[in-house]
Design an enzyme around this catalytic site. Structure first.
Site, PDB file in Angstrom:
ATOM      1  N   ASP A 181       0.027   0.958  -3.213  1.00 23.07           N
ATOM      2  CA  ASP A 181      -0.037  -0.522  -2.308  1.00 23.07           C
ATOM      3  C   ASP A 181       1.294  -1.070  -2.391  1.00 23.07           C
ATOM      4  OD1 ASP A 181       0.571  -2.873  -1.870  1.00 23.07           O
ATOM      5  OD2 ASP A 181      -1.005  -3.713  -2.821  1.00 23.07           O
ATOM      6  N   HIS A 182       1.374  -0.617  -1.020  1.00 20.66           N
ATOM      7  CA  HIS A 182       3.252   0.200  -0.731  1.00 20.66           C
ATOM      8  C   HIS A 182       3.967  -1.096  -0.531  1.00 20.66           C
ATOM      9  CE1 HIS A 182       1.954  -1.853   3.452  1.00 20.66           C
ATOM     10  NE2 HIS A 182       3.523  -1.666   3.737  1.00 20.66           N
ATOM     11  N   HIS A 244      -1.892  -6.212  -1.384  1.00 23.36           N
ATOM     12  CA  HIS A 244      -0.442  -7.491  -1.544  1.00 23.36           C
ATOM     13  C   HIS A 244      -0.595  -8.361  -1.589  1.00 23.36           C
ATOM     14  CE1 HIS A 244      -0.194  -3.665   1.015  1.00 23.36           C
ATOM     15  NE2 HIS A 244      -0.740  -4.098   2.665  1.00 23.36           N
TER      16      HIS A 244
END
Ligand code: BG6
Length: 493
Positions: A181-182, A244
């Protein structure tokens, strides 16, 4: 830092993510001396290409997307010489045999069995085939050395995520699976932990006793760009909220971990996800708002409606905006609303967390018609990267009246360029540190928290789409969601 010889295998190396994020991240890690001395990237793709052709494609993209200034020719060549292109057909076993021989031949050149990092930058529908073939050929058979990175969305609801996970677990151990999950790689998101648990003065206030509500916004100016085909079947709830925004919620609301070890941190985050109040189907409308953008203007430039965007059905009901109210059923947060919102084609790009504190219990001041502004802590994640504390002070002058003031910590004033999220995450994956990746139970809980919403939305087509103008702050119903409780979205410019 990982110093072991390493081979990185990128499935989907000609795709958007590889060109914009992965190659630039590896290049920056390389320039910063953070890649192991011996490493090789095997770039897999369907098209027939020579190494030279692929190299010039990568160089061109580095020039457009890398945060570092253009490389000298010598540095470029050095980095690029670590990349080998291999034609690959996801469905064909021969392709995996060729990959196997390539891996073995690189091992021989390195004089050691290298660590292997497989990056699946492909549509989720290919994961089963790839992992099945990897199992057959034992490509990632060493649980200590071999890892696989999986992009989101991990499944499309809880039950498909369980299936996907079971399938993966036939080939990989949990500690080999890095669900990315960047947002967790972003400097400002990581700083939430430092800020909360590296200071003593905020934590005592960090609860229902002093906090009125919390707002988490991830607003984007962009539309769906070239990703219409993908986005149509996904929508904002699955694309952004499930991962996010819920991860940011975890960082904001979690208890202090016993240590900074991966499991200690991930346990505390999982607790937050578990404590999200599950809502009943007939409550979904009360707790959530969905939206889809109409045509409008972004920074004075006209943009089409979602339904007229590339690759989108003219009667699409996919949501491009979500606002929702979440309650956490635990001791710390009982009764405090967490308002989350995210949308495409919003007025400006902005990701932030706003903590609004409760009003003073009694005030004897006069305000010069200015009303008392609540105390707020604003954590700007991007593009602004700062932390602001808003409070009241005396207005200079003879009378004792108040005015709002602000103290700011700005990242840009104290640091040179921060690493990109993907640099941090790839560097961690290379070093075998899973802290910033999603453990399986987190993914499962996150789906569990939103499954009812997506179920109800699927069975009840929206009647008012498109319901917000491109370039606005979203549908009016999102304001009403807060107004019902006497709250409002805080302007944060
Ligand atoms: C991705 C979503 O995960 O995050 C995209 O799939 C979104 O739709 C992107 O645009 C936003 O990331 P960032 O880092 O630009 O805020």
């Amino acid at each position: 830092k990982n110093t072991d010889p390493t081979i990185i295998v990128i499935f989907g190396s000609s795709g958007d993510l590889a060109k914009r994020k992965l190659f630039p991240a590896f290049q920056n890690l390389f320039l910063d001396g953070r890649m192991p001395e011996k490493f090789q990237i095997i770039a897999l793709g369907r098209a027939e290409k020579s190494d030279e052709e692929f190299h010039s494609y990568v160089i061109e993209n580095l020039n457009s997307f890398s945060r570092k200034a253009a490389l000298s020719n010598e540095e470029t060549q050095k980095f690029i010489s670590h990349i080998t292109y291999l034609r690959h057909d996801i469905d064909k076993e021969e392709s995996y045999q060729e990959l196997d021989s390539k891996l073995n031949s690189i091992d021989r050149t390195f004089g050691a069995r290298a660590n292997r990092l497989f990056y699946l930058s492909i549509a989720p529908s290919f994961i089963a085939t790839i992992s099945g073939n990897m199992k057959k050929l034992r490509l990632a058979a060493n649980a200590k050395q071999d890892r696989i990175i999986i992009e989101k969305p991990f499944g499309y609801d809880k039950s498909s995520a369980i299936d996907l996970n079971e399938m993966l677990s036939q080939t990989f151990k949990e500690e080999q699976i890095y669900r990315i999950d960047h947002y967790l790689g972003k400097e400002t998101v990581q700083n939430i932990l430092a800020f909360r648990f590296g200071n003593s003065m905020f934590e005592p206030l960090w609860s229902r006793n002093f906090i009125d509500f919390v707002q988490i916004t991830v607003a984007e100016e962009v539309g769906v760009e070239e990703r219409g085909g993908f986005y149509e079947g996904v929508g904002a709830l699955k694309d952004m909220i499930q991962n996010h925004l819920l991860q940011i919620l975890c960082m904001t609301a979690m208890e202090a971990p016993a240590s900074l070890g991966a499991d200690d941190i991930r346990n505390r985050k999982a607790d937050v996800l578990k404590s999200i109040r599950r809502i009943k189907p007939d409550e979904v409308n009360h707790y959530t708002v969905r939206g889809q953008y109409d045509e409008g203007f972004i920074k004075d430039k006209p943009v089409p409606s979602y339904r007229n965007d590339k690759g989108i059905a003219p009667d699409s009901n996919t949501e491009t905006y979500v606002a929702m109210k979440i309650y956490l059923d635990n001791w710390r947060w009982q009764g405090v609303p967490f308002y989350l919102r995210t949308g495409k084609r919003m007025q400006e790009k902005q990701s932030s967390i706003i903590i609004q504190f409760k009003p003073v219990p009694h005030s004897s001041f006069s305000y010069d018609n200015q009303g008392m502004t609540p105390n707020r802590l604003i954590i700007n994640i991007q593009p602004a990267m700062d932390i602001k504390l808003q409070f009241m002070t005396k207005k200079p002058g003879l009378s004792l009246s108040l005015q709002p003031a602000e103290m700011i910590f700005d990242y840009f004033q104290c640091s040179t360029m921060s690493p990109e999220a993907y640099e941090t995450l790839l560097s961690d994956a290379l070093a075998g540190d899973p802290t910033l990746f999603m453990r399986w139970d987190q993914v499962e809980q996150a789906w569990d928290a939103i499954d009812t919403i997506q179920e109800v939305w699927k069975n009840n087509a929206p009647t008012d789409f498109p319901n917000y103008k491109a370039g606005s702050w979203g549908p009016e119903a999102a304001d009403e969601l807060l107004a019902r409780q006497g709250h409002a979205w805080v302007a944060n410019t």
